[in-house]
Design a protein around this motif. Structure first.
Motif, PDB file in Angstrom:
ATOM      1  N   VAL A 479     -12.905   8.692  -5.940  1.00 27.22           N
ATOM      2  CA  VAL A 479     -11.678   8.223  -6.582  1.00 27.22           C
ATOM      3  C   VAL A 479     -10.811   9.398  -6.992  1.00 27.22           C
ATOM      4  O   VAL A 479      -9.610   9.429  -6.745  1.00 27.22           O
ATOM      5  CB  VAL A 479     -12.019   7.356  -7.814  1.00 27.22           C
ATOM      6  N   THR A 480     -11.434  10.364  -7.662  1.00 28.97           N
ATOM      7  CA  THR A 480     -10.726  11.587  -8.033  1.00 28.97           C
ATOM      8  C   THR A 480     -11.441  12.770  -7.405  1.00 28.97           C
ATOM      9  O   THR A 480     -12.660  12.879  -7.506  1.00 28.97           O
ATOM     10  CB  THR A 480     -10.681  11.766  -9.562  1.00 28.97           C
ATOM     11  N   PRO A 481     -10.731  13.669  -6.760  1.00 27.94           N
ATOM     12  CA  PRO A 481     -11.387  14.835  -6.152  1.00 27.94           C
ATOM     13  C   PRO A 481     -11.867  15.802  -7.232  1.00 27.94           C
ATOM     14  O   PRO A 481     -11.294  15.885  -8.319  1.00 27.94           O
ATOM     15  CB  PRO A 481     -10.266  15.468  -5.320  1.00 27.94           C
ATOM     16  N   GLY A 482     -12.912  16.504  -6.919  1.00 29.78           N
ATOM     17  CA  GLY A 482     -13.420  17.506  -7.851  1.00 29.78           C
ATOM     18  C   GLY A 482     -14.385  18.422  -7.126  1.00 29.78           C
ATOM     19  O   GLY A 482     -14.906  18.085  -6.057  1.00 29.78           O
ATOM     20  N   PRO A 483     -14.636  19.604  -7.676  1.00 26.92           N
ATOM     21  CA  PRO A 483     -15.596  20.509  -7.040  1.00 26.92           C
ATOM     22  C   PRO A 483     -17.004  19.957  -7.142  1.00 26.92           C
ATOM     23  O   PRO A 483     -17.342  19.255  -8.106  1.00 26.92           O
ATOM     24  CB  PRO A 483     -15.448  21.804  -7.851  1.00 26.92           C
ATOM     25  N   LYS A 484     -17.815  20.251  -6.160  1.00 23.87           N
ATOM     26  CA  LYS A 484     -19.223  19.877  -6.251  1.00 23.87           C
ATOM     27  C   LYS A 484     -19.915  20.780  -7.270  1.00 23.87           C
ATOM     28  O   LYS A 484     -19.358  21.774  -7.716  1.00 23.87           O
ATOM     29  CB  LYS A 484     -19.888  19.976  -4.875  1.00 23.87           C
ATOM     30  N   HIS A 485     -21.123  20.398  -7.636  1.00 16.77           N
ATOM     31  CA  HIS A 485     -21.869  21.105  -8.679  1.00 16.77           C
ATOM     32  C   HIS A 485     -21.834  22.619  -8.468  1.00 16.77           C
ATOM     33  O   HIS A 485     -22.138  23.110  -7.392  1.00 16.77           O
ATOM     34  CB  HIS A 485     -23.325  20.624  -8.657  1.00 16.77           C
TER      35      HIS A 485
END
Length: 494
Positions: A479-485
């Protein structure tokens, strides 16, 4: 008997044929299969490219700035490109919000809240929410003081976790979550949570899992409703219900606490004001307890999630670009010093730090889609026919990171791209918070959060790649992009 069977086959064949036939002058796109539409093509391209925004960007290169799809039962139009996007976001005919199980089940089968409603109901409720939040500091000096206080808690939390070791290796993609929520929840519910609150951390973890497994156009069970009965887990239905049950319970407890301690003469926060309206004999029919819950859920789920993901991108690129980090720290030392925290009053004198915020927003928006719109009536976009109730969504990649962004090396993190003659310069197509009447209402708070949290952290600490733990450049495609762990080595600035 054979006549009946033959007639059934003919009717079935006719229905199958009609299900593959596109409306006249519908935007170009891949061929449709019976029942599935272009779903298999979208899945294939998404798997090949790794991301939905890349898959649809490539489709736009083939079919044009307006791509016509059909996914299950839904007609879906993807808008890509500056001119088409601005026409879309300013169109009154395309200003609706989607209907259906995916968008309404989250609010008990009703159209409630402010994020996914439209028309007069949306205007009335949005206007009320903004007016009341301003009373409790939104967009005013009190908001800066509140974020500064939360920044102080955040800096002290890092110091406490660091202890006597002189360093800390922290999970950066989630370290800001509760602090971001606190800046919003203080105005909504008058509550500030500890960053170590186990219940809230668990709830945000569940929410993060949901957001990573669905996207802005829904989930398999929304496009193929029968799947919630025959494959509830595989279609995402079970996870969707479970997450919302947790969120409903969390917000219900807060509303109950407010009702028990409510003093009509002294409203402490937004919830108290709304409860006053509910108890008024003159209240309008659009003001209900369910609507209060829905507003709080919109704020909880959307407001904190997007800002936290933007901060995740910020610190991912700061540990990969220590020269940027040092330039920002030099500006902080020169303007603010070390004896007090940065404030929003410092922002006009800190153009480089503000450009870091703009660049982090660009990195977020360049991988994001707009909130879905719905065609309120039969209409046209870029000369193509858009049938009533079609879902229309913008891929923001092109104007922020694609061929139309106007930036050199758009994949690189360069805050100075927003500087011109020492002043901040924004392009017309830089719209990370949207455009038009549905522009994000939380823009002021989000930008203030990213600026003050980042500046406060850089004022006190250095951030580097931990030995043996290089961060992945892959992102969450949800839904919202974000960096992986990813982790950062945090050390005090001497």
């Amino acid at each position: 008997m054979w006549l009946v069977v033959g007639l059934f086959i003919v009717i079935l064949g006719l229905l199958v044929f009609l299900d593959t036939k596109k409306p006249k002058n519908y935007p170009p796109g891949p061929k449709w299969l019976p029942l599935l539409g272009s779903a298999l093509k979208v899945i294939k391209e998404r798997k090949r490219t790794g991301y939905l925004y890349v898959a649809t960007a490539e489709m736009s290169k083939k079919y044009g700035p307006v791509v016509g799809l059909k996914v299950g039962k839904d007609l879906l139009v993807i808008v890509y490109g500056s001119q088409a996007l601005k026409e879309f976001l300013t169109s009154e005919d395309l200003a609706g919000r989607p209907t259906g199980i995916f968008f309404e089940m989250r609010t008990w089968g009703k159209r409630l809240g402010i994020m996914l409603t439209d028309s007069d109901f949306w205007q009335e409720q949005r206007r009320f929410v903004l007016r009341q939040l301003r009373e409790f500091g939104f967009g005013r000096k009190n908001m800066s003081l509140m974020i500064e206080e939360e920044s102080d808690h955040m800096v002290r939390d890092i110091e406490e976790m660091m202890g006597n070791r002189g360093h800390l290796i922290a999970d950066m993609e989630s370290i800001f979550n509760i602090h971001v929520l606190n800046t919003l929840w203080t105005m909504l519910a008058g509550v500030r949570y500890s960053s170590q609150d186990k219940g809230l951390k668990e709830l945000q973890g569940i929410l993060g899992e949901l957001f990573a497994h669905i996207d802005m156009v829904g989930a398999p069970f929304s496009q193929f409703p029968v799947l919630r009965f025959i494959a509830p887990e595989l279609s995402g239905y079970k996870r969707y219900v479970k997450t919302h049950l947790h969120v409903w319970d969390f917000i219900n407890r807060e509303v109950k606490r407010h009702k028990e301690s409510h003093n009509p003469a002294e409203p402490r926060d937004f919830m108290d004001v709304y409860i006053n309206i509910l108890n008024s004999p003159d209240r309008k029919s659009s003001f209900t307890e369910d609507q209060l819950l829905a507003i709080c859920m919109d704020m909880f789920m959307a407001g904190s999630e997007t800002t936290s993901k933007t901060l995740g991108f910020m610190f991912l690129y700061l540990i990969l670009n220590t020269d940027v980090q040092k330039k920002a720290q030099e500006e902080i030392d020169r303007v603010v010093g070390r004896n007090r925290l940065p404030s929003l009053e410092d922002r006009p004198n800190m153009p480089y730090m503000e450009c870091c915020v703009l660049e982090a927003l660009r990195m977020f928006a360049g991988r994001a889609f707009s909130v879905p719109h719905r065609a309120m009536r039969d209409t046209h976009l870029q000369g193509y026919f858009i049938p009533k109730d079609s879902i229309v969504i913008a891929n923001l990649h092109g104007i922020h990171m694609g061929d139309e962004c106007g930036f050199d090396d758009p994949e690189e993190f360069r805050p100075e791209r927003f500087l011109k003659d020492g002043k901040i310069h924004l392009r017309d197509n830089f719209i990370p918070f949207g455009f038009g009447k549905h522009r994000c209402m939380g823009e002021t708070l989000a930008r203030a959060n990213v600026f003050l949290f980042t500046a406060s952290m850089l004022q006190h600490y250095n951030f580097n790649i931990p030995p043996g733990c290089p961060p992945s450049m892959e992102c969450i495609d949800g839904v919202t992009p974000g960096p992986k762990h990813f982790k950062a080595l945090i050390t005090p600035r001497r």
